[in-house]
Design an enzyme around this catalytic site. Structure first.
Site, PDB file in Angstrom:
ATOM      1  N   CYS A  43      -6.862   1.071  12.726  1.00  0.00           N
ATOM      2  CA  CYS A  43      -8.073   0.538  12.110  1.00  0.00           C
ATOM      3  C   CYS A  43      -9.011  -0.072  13.148  1.00  0.00           C
ATOM      4  O   CYS A  43     -10.073  -0.561  12.811  1.00  0.00           O
ATOM      5  CB  CYS A  43      -7.718  -0.521  11.082  1.00  0.00           C
ATOM      6  SG  CYS A  43      -6.580   0.068   9.846  1.00  0.00           S
ATOM      7  N   SER A  95       0.855  -1.194   0.000  1.00  0.00           N
ATOM      8  CA  SER A  95       0.000   0.000   0.000  1.00  0.00           C
ATOM      9  C   SER A  95       0.889   1.242   0.000  1.00  0.00           C
ATOM     10  O   SER A  95       1.904   1.285   0.706  1.00  0.00           O
ATOM     11  CB  SER A  95      -0.886  -0.035   1.247  1.00  0.00           C
ATOM     12  OG  SER A  95      -1.655   1.132   1.328  1.00  0.00           O
ATOM     13  N   ALA A  96       0.495   2.261  -0.786  1.00  0.00           N
ATOM     14  CA  ALA A  96       1.367   3.437  -0.961  1.00  0.00           C
ATOM     15  C   ALA A  96       1.489   4.296   0.287  1.00  0.00           C
ATOM     16  O   ALA A  96       2.542   4.870   0.563  1.00  0.00           O
ATOM     17  CB  ALA A  96       0.825   4.288  -2.111  1.00  0.00           C
TER      18      ALA A  96
HETATM   19  N1  PLP Z   1      -2.412  -4.628   6.145  1.00  0.00           N
HETATM   20  C1  PLP Z   1      -1.675  -4.072   7.108  1.00  0.00           C
HETATM   21  C2  PLP Z   1      -0.665  -4.904   7.822  1.00  0.00           C
HETATM   22  C3  PLP Z   1      -1.841  -2.728   7.460  1.00  0.00           C
HETATM   23  O1  PLP Z   1      -1.126  -2.194   8.430  1.00  0.00           O
HETATM   24  C4  PLP Z   1      -2.838  -1.988   6.768  1.00  0.00           C
HETATM   25  C5  PLP Z   1      -3.111  -0.584   7.146  1.00  0.00           C
HETATM   26  O2  PLP Z   1      -2.925  -0.185   8.272  1.00  0.00           O
HETATM   27  C6  PLP Z   1      -3.562  -2.614   5.748  1.00  0.00           C
HETATM   28  C7  PLP Z   1      -3.322  -3.937   5.463  1.00  0.00           C
HETATM   29  C8  PLP Z   1      -4.603  -1.882   4.979  1.00  0.00           C
HETATM   30  O3  PLP Z   1      -4.006  -1.015   4.043  1.00  0.00           O
HETATM   31  P1  PLP Z   1      -4.886   0.187   3.440  1.00  0.00           P
HETATM   32  O4  PLP Z   1      -5.001   1.201   4.519  1.00  0.00           O
HETATM   33  O5  PLP Z   1      -4.102   0.679   2.270  1.00  0.00           O
HETATM   34  O6  PLP Z   1      -6.192  -0.396   3.047  1.00  0.00           O
END
Ligand code: PLP
Length: 375
Positions: free
Chosen positions: A321, A197-198
């Protein structure tokens, strides 16, 4: 402001913003348009793909732009179970994955899949052997993250890949490498799907990429439509986001060695300063240099984060999250209640300074000295 939450998202360096602005305001052509203003943009998107692929160390034609890491995780799991629909309906993952993987697994459970969630030990460690022991003849996919976003623990993806190749050659391997992005070679990992992810490497939010390896013969498209991303993920390319992503990748690639040394030094300094605070204990055996998990045992993490936030210091009580909910990662460690309650995460970027860590350590000490612990 002191920003020590780079695992949540990262600031955008000026050259990244400039690269995006140029595309937004001047080079706004649709890559699918026939005239040069469009076809030139198509060429540029392919150039940007090569830059991101260089940071990942994978062939550019195996890298597909997505809208985020979450999308990459969901796509990888669904494409893997689709390819292996004749192998079986079992999935192996861990209890400490990001919710992008865990919630997708829950959906798949509703669709009739059986999921094994491997618990870590108290340090957050899960060995390759434990993962491989859980794999069965009907396991369609194994999904294990590269770096845990709350603990900084690094999981043995290349060992899992080798073990699968030897004993379960049909089982596909996905790794959510969002937190390790820029520090590994996709080739060396040996996974069939790699999600990045960018916005974790100084790029914009809303763009990511999924590497799909050669063992995935006929990947299941994520979106049907105009046939962009080699027919696998239709939708007009988010050109400005992709331009920013590529510029961020270029900066990370250029400064990789320097950044790593800087982050390792910061990690050591931060650990020493934080463990000097009474009741502070380290959490997990994390070795990723940009993430540090500790616990002010007995002081609720939510209060710590609010107190420091009010002073302009941004840290996290686990994954951003999961705001407001107890962290499933901390719960999986099975720590004593007072330790679990106080788990906080500091995460650093190339621009983080020792002075910022010092200020944070002082604020944490004040919190310890002036706030009441839980009973
Ligand atoms: N996977 C991990 C380990 C992450 O830390 C995150 C974001 O915090 C994601 C996936 C999700 O990425 P995105 O925010 O680009 O959806």
């Amino acid at each position: 402001m002191i920003y020590l939450d780079h695992a949540a998202t990262t600031p955008i360096p000026r050259p990244v913003a400039d690269a995006m602005l140029e595309v937004l305001t001047e080079q706004y052509g649709n890559p699918s348009s026939q005239y040069p203003f469009g076809s030139e943009m198509k060429k540029r998107v392919e150039g940007w793909r090569e830059t991101v692929a260089a940071l990942l160390d994978c062939p550019a034609d195996r890298l597909h732009f997505t809208s985020c890491g979450t999308e990459g995780d969901n796509w990888a799991l669904r494409a893997a179970v689709w390819q292996n629909r004749h192998v079986g309906r079992h999935i192996v993952t861990t209890a400490v994955e990001h919710s992008a993987v865990l919630e997708c697994c829950k959906w798949l459970e509703r669709d009739g899949y059986e999921v094994t969630y491997l618990a870590p030990d108290q340090d957050g460690v899960i060995s390759a052997e434990r993962v491989l022991e859980a794999v069965r003849p009907d396991t369609a996919v194994v999904s294990v993250m590269l770096v845990n976003n709350e603990l900084g623990t690094v999981y043995p993806i290349s060992g899992i890949a080798r073990g699968l190749a030897a004993a379960h050659p049909k089982t596909l391997l996905h790794t959510d490498a969002v937190q390790g992005f820029g520090t590994f070679s996709a080739k060396a990992l040996g996974a069939d799907f790699v999600t990045v992810s960018a916005h974790k490497i100084g790029g914009p939010k809303g763009v990511g990429a999924l590497y799909i390896g050669p063992r995935v013969k006929n990947p299941r498209p994520l979106l049907a439509g105009g046939g962009q991303e080699r027919g696998l993920r239709s939708g007009t390319e988010a050109t400005a986001q992709i331009a920013g992503f590529a510029k961020a990748a270029e900066l990370r690639l250029e400064n990789r060695e320097r950044d790593r040394a800087h982050l390792e030094a910061l990690h050591a300094v931060a650990l020493e300063k934080l463990l000097g605070i009474p009741d502070m204990v380290s959490v997990g055996a994390g070795t990723a240099p940009h993430i540090l998990a500790v616990s002010l045992a007995g002081w609720p993490a939510g209060n710590i984060v609010n107190d420091l936030g009010a002073q302009g210091i941004c840290i996290s009580a686990g994954s951003a999250c999961h705001q407001g909910k107890p962290s499933h990662v901390v719960a999986a460690l099975n720590l004593p209640k007072r330790v679990a309650a106080g788990v906080i995460r500091l995460s650093f970027g190339p621009g983080t300074t020792e002075a910022e860590i010092d200020a944070c350590a002082q604020a944490l000490r004040r919190h310890h000295d002036t706030r009441m612990p839980m009973l």
